[in-house]
Structures are given as structure tokens and as C-alpha cells.
Scaffold this active site. Structure first.
Site, PDB file in Angstrom:
ATOM      1  CB  CYS A 290      -0.993   0.146   1.023  1.00  0.00           C
ATOM      2  SG  CYS A 290      -2.500   1.295   1.040  1.00  0.00           S
TER       3      CYS A 290
ATOM      4  NE  ARG B  50      -8.674   6.248   2.418  1.00  0.00           N
ATOM      5  CZ  ARG B  50      -7.705   6.725   3.116  1.00  0.00           C
ATOM      6  NH1 ARG B  50      -6.979   7.690   1.937  1.00  0.00           N
ATOM      7  NH2 ARG B  50      -6.346   6.121   2.442  1.00  0.00           N
TER       8      ARG B  50
ATOM      9  CG  HIS C 278      -3.358  -3.080   4.211  1.00  0.00           C
ATOM     10  ND1 HIS C 278      -2.229  -2.504   4.948  1.00  0.00           N
ATOM     11  CD2 HIS C 278      -3.608  -2.133   3.417  1.00  0.00           C
ATOM     12  CE1 HIS C 278      -2.386  -1.042   3.977  1.00  0.00           C
ATOM     13  NE2 HIS C 278      -3.165  -1.107   3.707  1.00  0.00           N
TER      14      HIS C 278
HETATM   15  N1  GLN Z   1      -1.467   6.509   1.874  1.00  0.00           N
HETATM   16  C1  GLN Z   1      -2.063   6.016   1.071  1.00  0.00           C
HETATM   17  C2  GLN Z   1      -3.515   6.360   0.576  1.00  0.00           C
HETATM   18  O1  GLN Z   1      -4.367   6.737   0.944  1.00  0.00           O
HETATM   19  C3  GLN Z   1      -1.867   4.354   1.205  1.00  0.00           C
HETATM   20  C4  GLN Z   1      -2.528   4.048   2.258  1.00  0.00           C
HETATM   21  C5  GLN Z   1      -2.384   3.102   3.041  1.00  0.00           C
HETATM   22  O2  GLN Z   1      -0.866   2.407   3.236  1.00  0.00           O
HETATM   23  N2  GLN Z   1      -3.273   2.101   3.176  1.00  0.00           N
HETATM   24  O3  GLN Z   1      -3.825   6.047  -0.829  1.00  0.00           O
END
Ligand code: GLN
Length: 241
Positions: free
Chosen positions: A97, A131, A197
Site C-alpha cells: 500500500c 477512497r 493489507h
Molecule cells: N496513504 C495512502 C493512500 O491513502 C496509502 C494508504 C495505505 O497504506 N493504506 O493512498
């Protein structure tokens, strides 16, 4: 012959470690120790140099934007060359990620553009839109036939692969790199990035074993994975597979 030791280095373990991504390291350790293989763990954080020869597997987990801002600049300044040298000699690089986003050329966050280490040709942008969150399953082939990797994704950034780059897998359920092209993650030789994850490896121990094999150049005997297989099936079901 003495059993080999998997020498792991965790990059920025204090900053790049959301969703219990440190569990990935615990799984690598357990899978080595259960087989009588050695396991050693070092870390390299802000301002610390990285020795390109010292590690078989380099790992970086996910992080929030504010932690990525701290890490990105430091990683380019103190670790970029060693990461390239380690990847060139076949060390495994596993990035999840936020860490995955920093493997590429850039991560655009509004007005701000974070430079990545350029190990692979990909770029990430924050585009308008929600998101990308949810359980996810992909099909990936790491040289032993197609297998499922299941996990959980939560990212605002959308990642795009350059034309010569290959994804880690194809999305079966979920969003993947950008919710548009059906691709998830990246794989160039032993450099692997993914949005998943879970943590990733406890839910997909076949992948943990494959990474150990690639890092050490060995073939592993199977273990009794009754519980681990149940965890994998549960992650697949959560994704709707
Ligand atoms: N901050 C990054 C995003 O939001 C990665 C997030 C994460 O590692 N879950 O795209």
C-alpha cells in the site's frame, strides 16, 4: 549443509505499519522457524543507510499520507541506491500500500508531488472520487501457477503502471490499483508491490512461502496449514469469492 537464514530488513517499521502490517514479518519468521530455517530481522528507519548486500528480503508496509511524506524524501536520499542494488542481485522487495506507492516514480497529493525510489515504472495520483476501500481478491502467478491472494484495501491514491510493467495480479473482487484497469499491484522479477493489507501474509501463507523461496533460492516443504488455510478461505469469502 547448514540451513540458510532469511535475512529480513523492515523499512521504516515505526511509520509504515498500518493495519497491523507488521504481521507480515511475524509470518515470515514463523514459516522459517517451523522449518528449521534461520531468520534474522533488522530495520532501517529515517536517516539510516541501507546495506545493499545484507538482506534477502526488504519489506515496507502501508502508511498514512502524513507518514509517507516523511518517509518518501528520506527513502530517496538514504536508501534508493541500495534498494536498486539489492533488487538487481535478486533480493525480494515486498511493499504494501503506502510503501508500494513509494516504489514508483511519484505520488501526487494535491499540489504536492512525492518522488518515489523508481524501482518500478508506476505513478500514483489522488484523483477526485472516494477512497478505494474493501475486501479484495486477486489472481496472481508467481511461477507456480495461478493462485488467489485475498486481503483488504484502503487507499486514496490510484496507481497506474507504465506500459512495460506487469501487475502482481488481476482483480477478481475489489478495486485494485485504480478501480479501472482490473490490475492489482506490480511485479518485476523479485520486486513486488500490492495494495493488500490484512495483513497480507497471514491470510495468504502460500505467498509467504513463495517469497521465502524466491529470496533464498530454495524449495520449501509444505507445512500443516489447516488453520492458515481456514484464514485464507475466510478472507476469500469476505471478498465475495
Ligand atoms: N496513504 C495512502 C493512500 O491513502 C496509502 C494508504 C495505505 O497504506 N493504506 O493512498
Amino acid at each position: 549443509m547448514a540451513a540458510p537464514t532469511l535475512r529480513v530488513c523492515a523499512l521504516y517499521p515505526g511509520l509504515m505499519n498500518i493495519y497491523a502490517d507488521r504481521g507480515n514479518i511475524a509470518v515470515l519468521r514463523a514459516r522459517c522457524e517451523w522449518r528449521g530455517l534461520g531468520f534474522s530481522l533488522e530495520s532501517s528507519g529515517l536517516g539510516e543507510r541501507l546495506d545493499a548486500e545484507r538482506h534477502d528480503l526488504l519489506y515496507i508496509g502501508g502508511g498514512q499520507d502524513r507518514d509517507q511524506i516523511l518517509v518518501a524524501e528520506d527513502m530517496v536520499a538514504t536508501k534508493r541506491e541500495a534498494l536498486h542494488a539489492a533488487a538487481a542481485r535478486g533480493a525480494v522487495v515486498l511493499a504494501v500500500c503506502g510503501g508500494y506507492q513509494l516504489l514508483g516514480t511519484s505520488y501526487q497529493l494535491g499540489e504536492r508531488k512525492l518522488a518515489g525510489v523508481g524501482l518500478v515504472d508506476l505513478w500514483t495520483v489522488r484523483e477526485p472520487g472516494p477512497r478505494l476501500i474493501g475486501n479484495c481478491a486477486i489472481e496472481a502467478d508467481l511461477g507456480t501457477g495461478p493462485r488467489v491472494i485475498a486481503g483488504f484495501e484502503n487507499h486514496g491514491g490510484r496507481t497506474h503502471l507504465g506500459s512495460s510493467e506487469r501487475p502482481l495480479g488481476r482483480v477478481l473482487k475489489g478495486h485494485g490499483n485504480n478501480a479501472r484497469d482490473g490490475l492489482e499491484g506490480v511485479r518485476r522479477a523479485n520486486v513486488i508491490g500490492t495494495y493488500l493489507h490484512g495483513p497480507l501474509l497471514p491470510k495468504n501463507v502460500w505467498l509467504a512461502d513463495r517469497l521465502i523461496e524466491l529470496a533464498l533460492g530454495v524449495e520449501l516443504e509444505p507445512l500443516d496449514d489447516t488453520m492458515e488455510d481456514a484464514a485464507h478461505l475466510s478472507a476469500r469469502r469476505a471478498a465475495g469469492l
